[in-house]
Design an enzyme around this catalytic site. Structure first.
Site, PDB file in Angstrom:
ATOM      1  CG  ASP A 153      -2.141  -0.800   1.098  1.00 35.65           C
ATOM      2  OD1 ASP A 153      -2.611  -0.942  -0.041  1.00 35.65           O
ATOM      3  OD2 ASP A 153      -2.643  -1.305   2.121  1.00 35.65           O
TER       4      ASP A 153
HETATM    5  C1  GLC Z   1      -2.321  -4.219   4.836  1.00 33.60           C
HETATM    6  C2  GLC Z   1      -3.442  -4.231   3.821  1.00 33.60           C
HETATM    7  C3  GLC Z   1      -3.077  -5.095   2.626  1.00 33.60           C
HETATM    8  C4  GLC Z   1      -1.728  -4.713   2.071  1.00 33.60           C
HETATM    9  C5  GLC Z   1      -0.676  -4.703   3.150  1.00 33.60           C
HETATM   10  C6  GLC Z   1       0.673  -4.215   2.665  1.00 33.60           C
HETATM   11  O1  GLC Z   1      -2.203  -5.468   5.410  1.00 33.60           O
HETATM   12  O2  GLC Z   1      -4.636  -4.710   4.395  1.00 33.60           O
HETATM   13  O3  GLC Z   1      -4.046  -4.968   1.618  1.00 33.60           O
HETATM   14  O4  GLC Z   1      -1.402  -5.610   1.048  1.00 33.60           O
HETATM   15  O5  GLC Z   1      -1.098  -3.873   4.205  1.00 33.60           O
HETATM   16  O6  GLC Z   1       0.696  -2.857   2.389  1.00 33.60           O
END
Ligand code: GLC
Length: 808
Positions: free
Chosen positions: A488
């Site tokens: 993210d």
């Molecule tokens: C959180 C989010 C997920 C994402 C991860 C890495 O766990 O829920 O969707 O892939 O962060 O950023």
């Protein structure tokens, strides 16, 4: 330090010291009526949604982190001393107060003893109901007769929208009303007009009203006003009514409401008495009375408890294992799957950390959640998978979050810049997993609508997923990162390129080719393989860094994850996915895995990247906002740990896979629970790494992709029982000194037992395998040879049988 132990027989975790390093929680109920409860009876309840249906209040991120909750205060009417049936909130000194909490499958029991009185509380929601039981049994362990007054306590929200309840006080403190409606029942109504609406039209179910009833002992007082019960200067530790010894019979009229029923229990020495509290949604006169009449006896409550436990244990029975490692046994037999099922139910909403605002199904996470639950609840997995597939737009990209009111075919197209690059690539993990689990090859031909318009077969949805990324390639012929890839925090710009997604796409193309062959669509298979060839060439041309694969290439051409930079020099995901996708050459695979070991492995798990970002451009690497060594900034991101385990297993390194698995396995920290601080029976999203000041501390319990990948990597890769379309693969990769292990696996309605012996002490390789006495020359046991009760015996050794035909 140890605060409890695993009781796998009862499928419970037993907290033996209530002063755990953080509140250790559990879940009650279902997606209709859910609840979080901690080892000190803290927590809250919600109807359908943690954010929109929150009827019980919890003060998030407070001290302690779990108050208020579902309390019983007990007062000795002779001495005036009082305590609570859970250690907190009164918190008597632990040298005189003994307490044990058993967190089980959708129930929690707390047994305590103080001043000669033993209390046993049990909390659960009967299957299919929208009320909860709080049972209280008192036993007089002393030698004199005792008069105990018991008070219940919970705090209701004024508004079921949790944010509004907390912030919009100029409105919300004027809408709550409490009253006693019958001798043993109270009711709290908020926002009466909605309630009235419901009465006129039962289809309006979001009315806000709760009732609480007592059975088994007369009500001798009540409070529905928080201020009366607690007192203006009281606290949960010292509520005015308990201190004074008597409720005020208050009827809340504005401000804040609570649920308190008072009753008196006289106990001769050695005598026990049990009362039953019921708390539910709806009007006291209607739903309350009905529930009380039908469910308000101890006998019925016992029956409901047995039904509930049977239901959950049935699900957990889909995979059982006995291995030489107890921590793995606890994970596989109870907590790993239970964690997956809870995550599947609540997605990323409702815990002690998520207060419900992340409502709905986050796309990528939910697709991955399918992997963990397909064996245990195949019908629900199918229903969810179809809903997720229908969240794909006709252009192949996905709606980032599928809300409760989402209607397939009616969704407005989102802006180009809102698409994530990885979302639909997760189909290539989840869909074959589900099909191989159930044997429903025809699922690929099922027609499913797109989110916006049109429809396609599931197979068609898979093709669109590939095309979505193939049509969005950057300057180097790698998939664009778009708003984010799995990470993210990675904002590459629309045209920046993600190597992680390139590897996903490669796995997707391989998987699509395999499915196409099975569906007799050779041209499609050939197309996928030719696209794969082009992709492979681009990957090799631009992304190999000498000892590992780079991370990503930004829009301006900046390469991330390369040896020549100081921050984020190496990225975990691209190393392990180069293996998972088969993109790396055998030589590259080895180098990548060595680099992971050397640069990313810590005693607590594998870091997502290293070294942490300090100066990076926040617009691109937004993880720089996290302190070094946490979350996406060189923290141990537990979601990814299973990938590390699988990558090592694909290279036959059972010892290292085991080492990585154990480093991040919650159960492995049971006797040093102060390191993780979180529950030793469930995963957490993130663990502080050695770049931080608090290595090992783990946060965000329960709801994370870590649940799925932890359970999946152990059951399907380490223990190696991996369903294929046409048979059951037995291909374990274990710690070399395991002498044997056994598994009972439910697969396509058959119960199959598998015994694996390892006389030569190898990590991987099945030398001989027989099914019901018949010897096979492959490790894939064809489905036609299996029936309910089949027994597979496999012997590991150096002259291994070939492994073919496997899906990831
Ligand atoms: C959180 C989010 C997920 C994402 C991860 C890495 O766990 O829920 O969707 O892939 O962060 O950023």
């Amino acid at each position: 330090m140890q605060y409890g132990y695993f009781d796998d027989e009862a499928k419970e975790y037993v907290v033996t010291r209530p002063d755990t390093p953080s509140s250790w929680s559990n879940y009650l109920g279902s997606t209709e009526y859910g609840a979080v409860i901690t080892n000190n009876a803290g927590g809250y309840g919600f109807y359908k949604s943690g954010a929109q249906g929150r009827f019980m209040r919890l003060r998030f991120n407070s001290v302690p982190m779990d108050q208020p909750g579902r309390y019983f205060y007990l007062r000795d009417m002779q001495s005036g001393d009082y305590w609570s049936a859970s250690w907190q909130p009164v918190g008597k000194p632990l040298d005189s107060y003994k307490s044990e909490c058993r967190h089980g499958t959708a129930y929690t029991k707390i047994t305590s003893e103080y001043s000669g009185i033993e209390s046993e509380t049990k909390y659960y929601v009967p299957l299919g109901q929208t009320f909860e039981y709080w049972r209280l049994k008192l036993t007089n362990k002393s030698s004199s007769p005792r008069k105990i007054r018991a008070f219940t306590y919970c705090e209701f929200t004024n508004q079921w929208n949790t944010t509004q309840d907390q912030v919009n006080l100029q409105y919300s403190i004027f809408i709550v009303k409490g009253q006693k409606t019958s001798p043993n029942m109270i009711q709290v109504i908020s926002h009466e007009n909605l309630y009235e609406q419901h009465k006129k039209n039962p289809a309006v179910t979001d009315y806000m009203s709760e009732w609480m009833a007592l059975a088994g002992s007369p009500v001798t007082g009540f409070d529905t006003s928080r201020q009366s019960f607690i007192g203006t200067y009281g606290s949960y530790k010292e509520p005015a009514a308990v201190v004074e010894g008597c409720c005020y019979n208050s009827e809340a009229f504005g401000d804040n409401a609570c649920g308190t029923l008072q009753t008196d229990i006289e106990l001769a020495p050695g005598e026990s008495k049990e009362i039953l509290v019921m708390l539910g949604i709806g009007a006291a006169e209607e739903e309350g009375k009905k529930a009380l009449a039908e469910f308000g006896t101890i006998e019925r409550a016992d029956l409901e408890f047995d039904k509930l436990v049977k239901n959950w244990h049935e699900k957990l029975g889909s995979f059982k294992a006995v291995t030489p490692d107890e921590d793995i046994n606890h994970t596989v037999n109870v907590w790993g799957l239970y964690n997956c099922l809870i995550t599947f139910a609540w997605s990323r909403a409702a815990s002690l950390v998520y207060n419900g605002e992340r409502d709905g199904l986050g796309y990528r996470d939910s697709v991955q959640d399918i992997l963990g639950v397909s064996a245990a609840i195949p019908e629900q997995a199918e229903e969810r998978l179809v809903r997720l597939l229908s969240g794909q737009f006709s252009n192949g990209g996905a709606l980032p979050v599928i809300g409760k009111d989402f209607v397939p075919g009616k969704q407005k197209m989102i802006d180009a810049g809102e698409f994530r690059s990885d979302d639909c690539q997760w189909f290539f993990n989840a869909v074959p997993c589900f099909v191989a689990e159930t044997g429903k090859l025809d699922f690929y031909n099922r027609i499913v609508p797109y989110a916006d318009q049109g429809e396609a077969t599931v197979y068609g949805h898979l093709k669109q997923a590939l095309l979505f990324n193939l049509e969005r390639m950057g300057a180097d012929g790698l998939p664009c990162g778009l708003l984010a890839d799995w990470n993210d925090c990675l904002k590459l710009g629309y045209h920046g390129e993600s190597l992680f997604v390139a590897f996903q796409l490669r796995l997707g193309l391989t998987t699509y080719a395999d499915i196409s062959e099975r569906l007799n669509k050779s041209e499609e298979a050939a197309w996928a393989l030719s696209e794969r060839e082009k992709l492979d060439a681009n990957i090799q041309k631009k992304c190999w860094d000498g000892k590992w694969f780079v991370w990503a290439i930004a829009e301006d051409g900046t390469v991330y994850g390369t040896h020549s930079i100081d921050e984020g020099q190496i990225y975990f995901n691209t190393q392990v996915w180069s293996v998972l996708s088969g993109a790396a050459t055998p030589e590259q695979q080895k180098l990548c895995l060595e680099s992971v070991k050397e640069k990313l492995a810590t005693p607590y798990g594998l870091m997502l990247c290293a070294p942490p970002f300090v100066h990076a451009d926040r617009e691109i690497m937004s993880s720089v906002v996290f302190l070094p060594g946490i979350k996406e900034n060189a923290g141990i991101f537990n979601h990814t740990q299973g990938w590390g385990v699988i990558a090592e297993i694909m290279n036959g390194n059972g010892d290292r896979a085991y080492e990585y698995c154990k480093a991040a396995l919650p159960a492995a920290y049971n006797d040093r629970a102060e390191v993780r601080q979180s529950e030793p029976y469930v995963i957490g999203q993130t663990t502080y790494s050695t770049y931080s000041k608090r290595p090992g501390n783990t946060r965000v319990s329960w709801l994370s992709g870590a649940a799925t990948w932890n359970y999946y990597s152990i059951t399907q890769y380490m223990l190696g029982i991996r369903p294929q379309y046409d048979g059951l693969l037995v291909d374990p990769c274990i710690k070399h000194d395991w002498d044997s292990f056994s598994v009972e696996r439910r697969w396509r309605n058959m119960n199959i037992s598998i015994e694996v012996k390892n006389p030569s002490r190898v990590c991987r390789g099945i030398e001989s395998l027989e099914v019901d006495g018949k010897k096979l020359d492959s490790v894939l046991v064809p489905v036609d040879l299996l029936h309910d009760g089949s027994r597979i015996i496999a012997v590991m050794g150096k002259n291994a049988l070939p492994v073919r035909n496997q899906r990831m």
